[in-house]
Design a protein around this motif. Structure first.
Motif, PDB file in Angstrom:
ATOM      1  N   LYS A   1      12.740   9.629  65.396  1.00 15.14           N
ATOM      2  CA  LYS A   1      13.512   9.785  66.627  1.00 15.14           C
ATOM      3  C   LYS A   1      13.108  11.047  67.388  1.00 15.14           C
ATOM      4  O   LYS A   1      13.105  11.059  68.618  1.00 15.14           O
ATOM      5  N   VAL A   2      12.771  12.088  66.656  1.00 18.44           N
ATOM      6  CA  VAL A   2      12.339  13.342  67.282  1.00 18.44           C
ATOM      7  C   VAL A   2      11.021  13.128  68.012  1.00 18.44           C
ATOM      8  O   VAL A   2      10.852  13.525  69.172  1.00 18.44           O
ATOM      9  N   ILE A   3      10.086  12.485  67.343  1.00 17.16           N
ATOM     10  CA  ILE A   3       8.754  12.275  67.924  1.00 17.16           C
ATOM     11  C   ILE A   3       8.827  11.337  69.125  1.00 17.16           C
ATOM     12  O   ILE A   3       8.264  11.632  70.188  1.00 17.16           O
ATOM     13  N   VAL A   4       9.550  10.231  68.984  1.00 16.16           N
ATOM     14  CA  VAL A   4       9.674   9.269  70.087  1.00 16.16           C
ATOM     15  C   VAL A   4      10.347   9.921  71.293  1.00 16.16           C
ATOM     16  O   VAL A   4       9.892   9.772  72.433  1.00 16.16           O
ATOM     17  N   ALA A   5      11.406  10.664  71.054  1.00 17.62           N
ATOM     18  CA  ALA A   5      12.133  11.306  72.151  1.00 17.62           C
ATOM     19  C   ALA A   5      11.284  12.377  72.835  1.00 17.62           C
ATOM     20  O   ALA A   5      11.279  12.476  74.066  1.00 17.62           O
ATOM     21  N   ALA A   6      10.566  13.165  72.039  1.00 20.03           N
ATOM     22  CA  ALA A   6       9.721  14.217  72.622  1.00 20.03           C
ATOM     23  C   ALA A   6       8.620  13.602  73.479  1.00 20.03           C
ATOM     24  O   ALA A   6       8.320  14.104  74.576  1.00 20.03           O
ATOM     25  N   LEU A   7       8.023  12.521  73.015  1.00 14.98           N
ATOM     26  CA  LEU A   7       6.966  11.860  73.789  1.00 14.98           C
ATOM     27  C   LEU A   7       7.514  11.211  75.061  1.00 14.98           C
ATOM     28  O   LEU A   7       6.928  11.341  76.140  1.00 14.98           O
TER      29      LEU A   7
END
Length: 135
Positions: A47-53
């Protein structure tokens, strides 16, 4: 008016894209490190990676659309029409960011903080670059 980007606009867009990608990587890294020390308080998952991207994509798209608008406004001969074009562009870009914030806060696939932080990267990148790379 051609939709082709002027060289100066293209150059600024590349700089902002680089700063946004660096910011996204630093955001993910910060979540990773904080999760090591505070696993109960700071989650680290997809979720962190998807949201940051996704947040970074919205931030860059906002800057890119602003650049296109400024380029079109600069070529405009009617001041009233140019002013109106800027206002409309600002409104739509602002609404796009608000929509992203609402999505980041409500859709469970996103970490809200990791999704919202990237919205500051274009501005922050420009400011940092102007400090370190003065001409």
């Amino acid at each position: 008016m051609s939709a082709k980007l002027q060289p100066a606009v293209k150059k600024e867009c590349v700089k902002v894209l680089i700063s946004v990608l660096i910011g996204a990587a630093l955001t993910v890294l910060a979540f990773f490190i904080l999760n090591i020390f505070l696993p109960e308080d700071v989650p680290f998952d997809y979720k962190v990676i998807v949201a940051a991207l996704c947040g970074s994509a919205v931030a860059f798209l906002n800057f890119f659309l602003m650049c296109l608008t400024v380029q079109k406004v600069a070529a405009e001969t009617d001041d009233g029409r140019a002013r109106n074009r800027m206002k409309v562009s600002y409104t739509y870009r602002y609404l796009m960011q608000i929509a992203w914030i609402v999505m980041a806060l409500t859709i469970p696939v996103f970490n809200p903080i990791a999704g919202i932080i990237p919205l500051i990267f274009p501005s922050l990148g420009i400011k940092i670059a102007s400090i370190f790379f003065k001409k």
